[in-house]
Design an enzyme around this catalytic site. Sequence first.
Site, PDB file in Angstrom:
ATOM      1  N   GLY A 231      -5.120   6.993   6.217  1.00 31.67           N
ATOM      2  CA  GLY A 231      -5.515   7.435   4.880  1.00 31.67           C
ATOM      3  C   GLY A 231      -7.025   7.660   4.798  1.00 31.67           C
TER       4      GLY A 231
ATOM      5  N   LEU B 250      -5.128   4.537  -5.225  1.00 31.05           N
ATOM      6  CA  LEU B 250      -4.104   3.512  -4.997  1.00 31.05           C
ATOM      7  C   LEU B 250      -4.541   2.588  -3.865  1.00 31.05           C
ATOM      8  CD1 LEU B 250      -0.714   5.371  -5.458  1.00 31.05           C
ATOM      9  CD2 LEU B 250      -2.245   4.356  -7.136  1.00 31.05           C
TER      10      LEU B 250
ATOM     11  N   GLY C 280       0.468   5.710  -1.917  1.00 31.55           N
ATOM     12  CA  GLY C 280      -0.462   6.228  -0.899  1.00 31.55           C
ATOM     13  C   GLY C 280       0.167   6.163   0.489  1.00 31.55           C
ATOM     14  N   HIS C 281       0.826   5.033   0.777  1.00 33.77           N
ATOM     15  CA  HIS C 281       1.518   4.901   2.070  1.00 33.77           C
ATOM     16  C   HIS C 281       2.706   5.864   2.143  1.00 33.77           C
ATOM     17  CE1 HIS C 281      -0.298   0.769   1.618  1.00 33.77           C
ATOM     18  NE2 HIS C 281      -0.704   1.084   2.848  1.00 33.77           N
TER      19      HIS C 281
ATOM     20  N   MET D  99      -0.375  -2.313   6.877  1.00 38.06           N
ATOM     21  CA  MET D  99      -0.259  -3.775   6.778  1.00 38.06           C
ATOM     22  C   MET D  99       0.780  -4.139   5.724  1.00 38.06           C
ATOM     23  SD  MET D  99      -3.942  -5.361   7.653  1.00 38.06           S
ATOM     24  CE  MET D  99      -4.688  -5.155   6.081  1.00 38.06           C
TER      25      MET D  99
HETATM   26  O1  PAF Z   1      -5.660   0.433   7.051  1.00 34.87           O
HETATM   27  C1  PAF Z   1      -4.905  -0.526   7.336  1.00 34.87           C
HETATM   28  O2  PAF Z   1      -3.923  -0.802   6.666  1.00 34.87           O
HETATM   29  C2  PAF Z   1      -5.241  -1.383   8.539  1.00 34.87           C
HETATM   30  O3  PAF Z   1      -6.617  -1.510   8.712  1.00 34.87           O
HETATM   31  C3  PAF Z   1      -4.580  -0.882   9.830  1.00 34.87           C
HETATM   32  C4  PAF Z   1      -5.063   0.501  10.204  1.00 34.87           C
HETATM   33  C5  PAF Z   1      -3.066  -0.886   9.664  1.00 34.87           C
HETATM   34  C6  PAF Z   1      -4.921  -1.836  10.984  1.00 34.87           C
HETATM   35  O4  PAF Z   1      -4.503  -3.129  10.718  1.00 34.87           O
END
Ligand code: PAF
Length: 299
Positions: A162, A199, A40-41, A34
């Site tokens: 994650g 995070l 973390g991402h 999102m």
């Molecule tokens: O974990 C997230 O950031 C959200 O729940 C996801 C998996 C992108 C779905 O909107």
Amino acid sequence: MAIQLVTTSAQLRTESARLLALKKGSSQGLVPTMGALHAGHAQLARTAVAQNDVVVVSIFVNPLQFGEAVDLDRYPRTLDADLALLEAEGVDLVFAPEVGEVYPDGEPMVRVTAGPLAGKWEGASRPGHFDGALTVVAKLLHYGMPGAGRGGVLPAYRAYFGQKDAQQLVLVRRMVADLNFPVEIVPVPIVRSADGLALSSRNRFLSEQERDAALVLSRALRLIEDQANAREPLDLESAQALVESQPLVQLDYFEVVDPLTLEPLAENCKYTPFRGQALALIAAKVGAVRLIDNVLLDS
Ligand code: PAF
């Protein structure tokens, strides 16, 4: 190769097919996010880049999974910084659609029902959240699915989630298994700051004092993890008391659960040494910010 930003599913399909052909690739990875990306991402993206020829990261703040409109409005949008972070990780494509692209007829009439596991833990305090999250994950998994390459061969398809959102991960895996989605779900471990805080995009809302207070979550989890690793009984009550002793923290739940059914296990390991696999899950409000964290217990 410079990162590319696309905003429609048609562009995503064309560009990912072009990149797969260009790279003579045989695998595609999708990282649903999102946005408001952090280390973390970056770890999710890095893992996907290491394992796939073409990597797509989606950035979409999904209205369906927010209870309160204020939370949706307040959700940080940081597209330029997100693109820079993903470019540095070697991501090929970012899919950042508008709400109207994902939900052209408004809220969908047919949705994924996440089922009984979605009523527990996070789901108990956020009714409808997992139905909304799984509905968009189903759509994103479809958008990110690679088409057949030369000779009609289908590239491998993996999607990265994650471990921090442990319940979401369990539910995504259930959806993929129960509804036969042709994708491998790859879990990626939690990334923590040096002092232990998991995070999260929400950490930016913590004051300095609240951030210090929030460290009690990972400390309490570590107590349980150490007991599990030492094959001792799990003293969940003392760990809960530690969290509750922190005045800025309001504990919602702290439980040791089965990693597949999410049923509580702690009573079984209160007096007997812990053996097997479990998830220790915690959620608490620190000031106005709701945080979640967990550890996988395996002994
Ligand atoms: O974990 C997230 O950031 C959200 O729940 C996801 C998996 C992108 C779905 O909107």
